[in-house]
Write a protein that holds these residues in place. Structure first.
Motif, PDB file in Angstrom:
ATOM      1  N   GLY A   4       0.646  -0.830   0.513  1.00  0.00           N
ATOM      2  CA  GLY A   4      -0.006   0.274   0.150  1.00  0.00           C
ATOM      3  C   GLY A   4       1.366   0.963  -0.087  1.00  0.00           C
ATOM      4  N   ILE A   5       2.248   1.098  -0.139  1.00  0.00           N
ATOM      5  CA  ILE A   5       3.037   2.618  -0.245  1.00  0.00           C
ATOM      6  C   ILE A   5       3.141   2.539  -1.680  1.00  0.00           C
ATOM      7  CG2 ILE A   5       5.233   3.192   0.162  1.00  0.00           C
ATOM      8  CD1 ILE A   5       5.809   0.862   2.346  1.00  0.00           C
ATOM      9  N   GLY A   6       2.949   4.575  -1.607  1.00  0.00           N
ATOM     10  CA  GLY A   6       2.900   5.019  -2.812  1.00  0.00           C
ATOM     11  C   GLY A   6       3.535   6.317  -3.008  1.00  0.00           C
ATOM     12  N   ASP A   7       3.246   6.877  -3.673  1.00  0.00           N
ATOM     13  CA  ASP A   7       3.202   8.285  -3.689  1.00  0.00           C
ATOM     14  C   ASP A   7       1.861   8.963  -3.760  1.00  0.00           C
ATOM     15  OD1 ASP A   7       5.487   7.787  -6.023  1.00  0.00           O
ATOM     16  OD2 ASP A   7       4.619   7.823  -7.596  1.00  0.00           O
ATOM     17  N   ILE A   8       2.490   9.972  -2.916  1.00  0.00           N
ATOM     18  CA  ILE A   8       1.426  10.822  -2.013  1.00  0.00           C
ATOM     19  C   ILE A   8       1.459  12.202  -3.014  1.00  0.00           C
ATOM     20  CG2 ILE A   8       1.319  12.753   0.437  1.00  0.00           C
ATOM     21  CD1 ILE A   8       3.438  10.735   1.218  1.00  0.00           C
ATOM     22  N   GLU A   9      -0.145  12.891  -3.147  1.00  0.00           N
ATOM     23  CA  GLU A   9      -0.024  13.354  -4.029  1.00  0.00           C
ATOM     24  C   GLU A   9      -1.313  14.163  -3.309  1.00  0.00           C
ATOM     25  OE1 GLU A   9       0.306  11.029  -8.783  1.00  0.00           O
ATOM     26  OE2 GLU A   9      -1.190  11.730  -8.013  1.00  0.00           O
ATOM     27  N   ILE A  10      -1.366  15.722  -3.771  1.00  0.00           N
ATOM     28  CA  ILE A  10      -1.866  16.539  -2.556  1.00  0.00           C
ATOM     29  C   ILE A  10      -2.754  17.543  -3.666  1.00  0.00           C
ATOM     30  CG2 ILE A  10      -1.911  18.434  -1.060  1.00  0.00           C
ATOM     31  CD1 ILE A  10      -1.123  16.194  -0.109  1.00  0.00           C
ATOM     32  N   LYS A  11      -4.182  17.459  -3.259  1.00  0.00           N
ATOM     33  CA  LYS A  11      -5.250  18.803  -3.934  1.00  0.00           C
ATOM     34  C   LYS A  11      -5.712  19.756  -2.903  1.00  0.00           C
ATOM     35  CE  LYS A  11      -7.261  17.953  -8.011  1.00  0.00           C
ATOM     36  NZ  LYS A  11      -8.926  18.054  -8.498  1.00  0.00           N
ATOM     37  N   ALA A  12      -5.333  21.196  -2.915  1.00  0.00           N
ATOM     38  CA  ALA A  12      -6.085  21.670  -1.985  1.00  0.00           C
ATOM     39  C   ALA A  12      -5.390  23.319  -2.304  1.00  0.00           C
ATOM     40  CB  ALA A  12      -5.017  21.247  -0.912  1.00  0.00           C
ATOM     41  N   PRO A  13      -6.372  24.053  -1.680  1.00  0.00           N
ATOM     42  CA  PRO A  13      -6.509  25.833  -1.957  1.00  0.00           C
ATOM     43  C   PRO A  13      -4.929  26.076  -1.365  1.00  0.00           C
ATOM     44  CG  PRO A  13      -8.237  25.281  -0.418  1.00  0.00           C
ATOM     45  CD  PRO A  13      -7.533  24.025  -0.726  1.00  0.00           C
ATOM     46  N   ASN A  14      -4.387  25.771  -0.217  1.00  0.00           N
ATOM     47  CA  ASN A  14      -2.128  25.991  -0.284  1.00  0.00           C
ATOM     48  C   ASN A  14      -1.946  25.271  -0.866  1.00  0.00           C
ATOM     49  OD1 ASN A  14      -4.436  24.046   1.418  1.00  0.00           O
ATOM     50  ND2 ASN A  14      -1.998  23.846   2.661  1.00  0.00           N
ATOM     51  N   VAL A  15      -1.531  24.555  -2.065  1.00  0.00           N
ATOM     52  CA  VAL A  15      -0.992  24.121  -3.123  1.00  0.00           C
ATOM     53  C   VAL A  15      -0.763  25.919  -3.911  1.00  0.00           C
ATOM     54  CG1 VAL A  15      -0.400  22.861  -4.572  1.00  0.00           C
ATOM     55  CG2 VAL A  15      -1.150  21.954  -2.778  1.00  0.00           C
ATOM     56  N   ALA A  16       0.739  26.009  -3.580  1.00  0.00           N
ATOM     57  CA  ALA A  16       1.534  27.386  -4.328  1.00  0.00           C
ATOM     58  C   ALA A  16       1.049  27.061  -5.771  1.00  0.00           C
ATOM     59  CB  ALA A  16       2.714  26.941  -4.405  1.00  0.00           C
ATOM     60  N   LYS A  17       1.007  28.907  -6.255  1.00  0.00           N
ATOM     61  CA  LYS A  17       0.515  29.236  -7.786  1.00  0.00           C
ATOM     62  C   LYS A  17       1.773  28.470  -8.796  1.00  0.00           C
ATOM     63  CE  LYS A  17      -0.684  33.676  -9.435  1.00  0.00           C
ATOM     64  NZ  LYS A  17      -0.614  34.846  -9.455  1.00  0.00           N
ATOM     65  N   GLY A  18       3.454  28.368  -8.237  1.00  0.00           N
ATOM     66  CA  GLY A  18       3.787  27.909  -9.252  1.00  0.00           C
ATOM     67  C   GLY A  18       5.378  28.085  -8.672  1.00  0.00           C
ATOM     68  N   TYR A  19       6.395  27.598  -9.435  1.00  0.00           N
ATOM     69  CA  TYR A  19       7.710  28.684  -9.608  1.00  0.00           C
ATOM     70  C   TYR A  19       7.849  29.756  -9.999  1.00  0.00           C
ATOM     71  CZ  TYR A  19       8.581  23.460  -7.531  1.00  0.00           C
ATOM     72  OH  TYR A  19       8.537  22.145  -6.735  1.00  0.00           O
ATOM     73  N   LEU A  20       9.259  30.403  -9.208  1.00  0.00           N
ATOM     74  CA  LEU A  20       9.438  31.696 -10.213  1.00  0.00           C
ATOM     75  C   LEU A  20       9.726  31.048 -11.608  1.00  0.00           C
ATOM     76  CD1 LEU A  20       9.405  35.025 -10.421  1.00  0.00           C
ATOM     77  CD2 LEU A  20      11.071  34.050  -8.746  1.00  0.00           C
ATOM     78  N   LEU A  25       8.541  23.715 -15.015  1.00  0.00           N
ATOM     79  CA  LEU A  25       8.684  22.219 -14.088  1.00  0.00           C
ATOM     80  C   LEU A  25       7.661  22.032 -13.277  1.00  0.00           C
ATOM     81  CD1 LEU A  25      11.136  20.514 -12.251  1.00  0.00           C
ATOM     82  CD2 LEU A  25      12.032  22.637 -11.707  1.00  0.00           C
ATOM     83  N   PHE A  26       7.166  23.211 -12.799  1.00  0.00           N
ATOM     84  CA  PHE A  26       5.692  23.097 -11.496  1.00  0.00           C
ATOM     85  C   PHE A  26       4.851  22.434 -12.275  1.00  0.00           C
ATOM     86  CE2 PHE A  26       2.268  24.291  -9.227  1.00  0.00           C
ATOM     87  CZ  PHE A  26       2.608  24.252  -7.683  1.00  0.00           C
ATOM     88  N   ALA A  27       4.285  22.557 -13.584  1.00  0.00           N
ATOM     89  CA  ALA A  27       2.924  21.748 -14.229  1.00  0.00           C
ATOM     90  C   ALA A  27       3.780  20.340 -14.494  1.00  0.00           C
ATOM     91  CB  ALA A  27       3.450  22.881 -15.428  1.00  0.00           C
ATOM     92  N   ALA A  28       5.164  20.250 -14.826  1.00  0.00           N
ATOM     93  CA  ALA A  28       5.145  18.549 -14.918  1.00  0.00           C
ATOM     94  C   ALA A  28       4.711  18.181 -12.983  1.00  0.00           C
ATOM     95  CB  ALA A  28       7.065  18.655 -15.108  1.00  0.00           C
ATOM     96  N   LYS A  29       5.296  18.597 -12.100  1.00  0.00           N
ATOM     97  CA  LYS A  29       4.644  18.289 -11.284  1.00  0.00           C
ATOM     98  C   LYS A  29       3.017  17.917 -10.809  1.00  0.00           C
ATOM     99  CE  LYS A  29       8.912  18.786  -8.247  1.00  0.00           C
ATOM    100  NZ  LYS A  29       9.120  19.011  -7.264  1.00  0.00           N
ATOM    101  N   MET A  30       2.891  18.497 -11.628  1.00  0.00           N
ATOM    102  CA  MET A  30       1.013  18.106 -11.438  1.00  0.00           C
ATOM    103  C   MET A  30       0.364  17.154 -12.476  1.00  0.00           C
ATOM    104  SD  MET A  30       0.265  21.041  -9.803  1.00  0.00           S
ATOM    105  CE  MET A  30      -1.764  20.885  -9.078  1.00  0.00           C
ATOM    106  N   THR A  31      -1.081  16.709 -11.956  1.00  0.00           N
ATOM    107  CA  THR A  31      -1.224  15.212 -12.702  1.00  0.00           C
ATOM    108  C   THR A  31      -2.760  16.088 -12.971  1.00  0.00           C
ATOM    109  OG1 THR A  31      -3.016  15.660 -10.689  1.00  0.00           O
ATOM    110  CG2 THR A  31      -0.592  14.427 -10.622  1.00  0.00           C
ATOM    111  N   ASP A  32      -2.903  15.561 -14.229  1.00  0.00           N
ATOM    112  CA  ASP A  32      -3.818  15.865 -15.434  1.00  0.00           C
ATOM    113  C   ASP A  32      -5.219  16.646 -14.746  1.00  0.00           C
ATOM    114  OD1 ASP A  32      -2.437  16.029 -17.381  1.00  0.00           O
ATOM    115  OD2 ASP A  32      -3.585  13.750 -17.579  1.00  0.00           O
ATOM    116  N   ASP A  33      -5.653  15.579 -13.336  1.00  0.00           N
ATOM    117  CA  ASP A  33      -6.612  15.976 -12.255  1.00  0.00           C
ATOM    118  C   ASP A  33      -6.497  16.893 -11.400  1.00  0.00           C
ATOM    119  OD1 ASP A  33      -5.791  14.171 -11.100  1.00  0.00           O
ATOM    120  OD2 ASP A  33      -7.328  12.876 -10.496  1.00  0.00           O
ATOM    121  N   GLY A  34      -5.055  17.902 -11.911  1.00  0.00           N
ATOM    122  CA  GLY A  34      -5.584  19.133 -10.771  1.00  0.00           C
ATOM    123  C   GLY A  34      -4.358  18.414  -9.108  1.00  0.00           C
ATOM    124  N   PHE A  35      -3.541  17.133  -8.917  1.00  0.00           N
ATOM    125  CA  PHE A  35      -3.082  17.221  -8.158  1.00  0.00           C
ATOM    126  C   PHE A  35      -1.320  16.830  -8.038  1.00  0.00           C
ATOM    127  CE2 PHE A  35      -6.723  14.663  -7.049  1.00  0.00           C
ATOM    128  CZ  PHE A  35      -6.308  14.542  -5.657  1.00  0.00           C
TER     129      PHE A  35
END
Length: 485
Positions: free
Chosen positions: A329-345, A350-360
């Protein structure tokens, strides 16, 4: 939303907002001081929409200057005061700041040759106030208020764009989880330039809660506050907690208003948690990162004892899931939340590559959820060791060995091996009077772990490579001088 500071000064004008060196400042006094300083910054030429760096310790001037920049409507770039000249040069150039405010109490020689306009905070104090200055009336959810560079445990730092909405929902999630009340006050002993410190400032404005500002980490001074004052919560990383515990004298207890140590910055060993239980010091473990504007997962008081070792459940605004799970049951931790940052300056791709198609957001951490949705962290995905086809999580091994008396710290990494692909090797520091033998340590592990998880070799080093927030720089272990034990 209305400006948090001015609104709080209206709602709770006489309530204590800040306690520094036994001096109390109400929200009215804090607001007046901040606005005066902000008007002087405005006179200096810092205006809304600018991007300004701040190089400060947990000083009163630094606290005021940080809030003042926010009142003007500036994007604040927090500089880690422990970085080298080359690291600071990169961050200042990357962020394109117009000015750098420097705390007079800090040595700042590493900034001497950095190409940026530098202004001492005391110089601002001597300037006249501007008659044209007005604080921003609204904090817009999507506006960037802070930029913090990641600690670089896995590579070159990235500037994380944190918005007002990120900080607000982080604070709300914590409040719903911990049940913050008007009786609470938070001890701020972690650095202001880290999200763990700045988030406490923001919570103070949002909750209307006093903050004990600690300029320099001194366990004797902090214990005096925790014992004699009404401080109810303190944020610590594991190394700080151990120093606090070691400083307590027999029979000493924290004040009746004290509620918990809020622990972040990495895993804690079971022996330290047991010591806290014996001393009746509640420890609330948590999980978060710069990219999530502090915590997204935390234990609460009712579950702390029965879920020891867990980081807790996802906070109310947070959607958490585990993907790519193995048979345990061990796997990748993914988060969807309004406190996830806007991106990388300057690095949106690079930030977009860390986002899944459904916003995690892909955190890069590994863990699992138990049947009650409590999260257990296994470590960084990049840290996982694969030996003979078996997965080894360094933090699991480190936690087992963390109970050994005389073993000050341990860090496990994978070393290339022709037969197994990788084998686990441990780097350790020990107490001065301790004598630990490598073969005995191997036998200790074999009695408690699967044999493939036991380090094949133990290497004694003088000190672990850490970030300024106390996180292990695991990638630097292989460069250390060591003595095989």
């Amino acid at each position: 939303m209305e400006n948090w500071l001015t609104k709080r000064a209206t709602l709770d004008p006489n309530k204590v907002a800040l306690i520094f060196e036994y001096t109390d400042f109400t929200f009215t006094e804090l607001n007046s001081t901040v606005q005066l300083y902000a008007s002087k910054l405005y006179q200096h030429g810092i205006h809304q929409g600018d991007r300004v760096a701040i190089f400060t310790a947990n000083s009163f001037n630094g606290y005021i200057a940080t809030l003042a920049l926010q009142q003007i409507g500036v994007e604040i770039v927090f500089l880690n005061t422990r970085l080298s000249e080359s690291e600071l040069s990169f961050q200042i150039a990357d962020s394109g700041v117009t000015d750098c405010l420097i705390d007079d109490n800090l040595k700042h020689s590493q900034l001497d040759n950095v190409s940026v306009s530098k202004t001492m905070m005391s110089k601002i104090l001597s300037m006249p106030a501007s008659e044209e200055y007005e604080p921003v009336k609204e904090f817009k959810n999507d506006d960037v208020t802070s930029i913090m560079y990641t600690s670089g445990t896995s590579g070159r730092p990235k500037g994380v764009l944190q918005t007002f909405g990120n900080h607000f929902y982080s604070a709300i999630g914590m409040s719903l989880n911990l049940g913050i009340t008007d009786d609470d006050s938070w001890v701020l002993s972690v650095p202001l330039f880290h999200i763990s410190g700045f988030s406490i400032m923001m919570r103070s404005l949002i909750y209307g809660m006093p903050v004990y500002l600690i300029e320099k980490f001194d366990e004797t001074y902090i214990n005096r506050i925790l014992i004699n004052e009404r401080a109810s919560i303190i944020s610590l990383v594991p190394t700080m907690l151990k120093r606090i515990l070691n400083n307590l004298k027999t029979g000493q207890n924290f004040n009746d208003n004290f509620r918990c140590v809020f622990l972040g910055g990495g895993p804690i060993d079971n022996w330290t948690l047991l010591r806290c239980q014996m001393l009746e010091i509640p420890v609330i473990q948590s999980y978060g990162m710069t990219e999530t504007a502090s915590n997204v997962v935390a234990l609460n008081f009712k579950d702390a004892d029965r879920k020891v070792g867990s980081s807790g459940q996802a906070l109310f605004p947070v959607n958490l899931r585990i993907t790519n799970q193995d048979e345990e049951g061990i796997g990748d931790i993914e988060i969807k939340a309004p406190n996830v940052a806007k991106g990388y300056l300057n690095q949106p791709d690079l930030f977009a590559a860390k986002m899944t198609d459904d916003g995690f957001y892909r955190t890069g951490d590994l863990g699992y959820l138990d049947k009650e949705s409590f999260l257990f962290i296994k470590g960084r995905k990049d840290d996982m060791i694969i030996s003979g086809g078996e997965n080894i999580y360094p933090e699991e091994v480190e936690n087992i060995y963390g109970k050994i008396e005389g073993l000050e710290s341990i860090a496990v990494i994978g070393v290339d091996d022709d037969d197994w692909g990788q084998i686990p090797v441990a780097y350790v520091t020990t107490d001065k009077d301790a004598f630990l033998n490598g073969q005995d340590l191997i036998e200790y592990g074999r009695n408690r772990l699967a044999h493939y998880k036991v380090p094949r070799e133990f290497r004694l080093v003088e000190a672990m490579p850490l970030t300024s927030s106390g996180k292990l720089l695991r990638r630097k272990l292989g460069n250390l001088d060591y003595q095989k034990i």
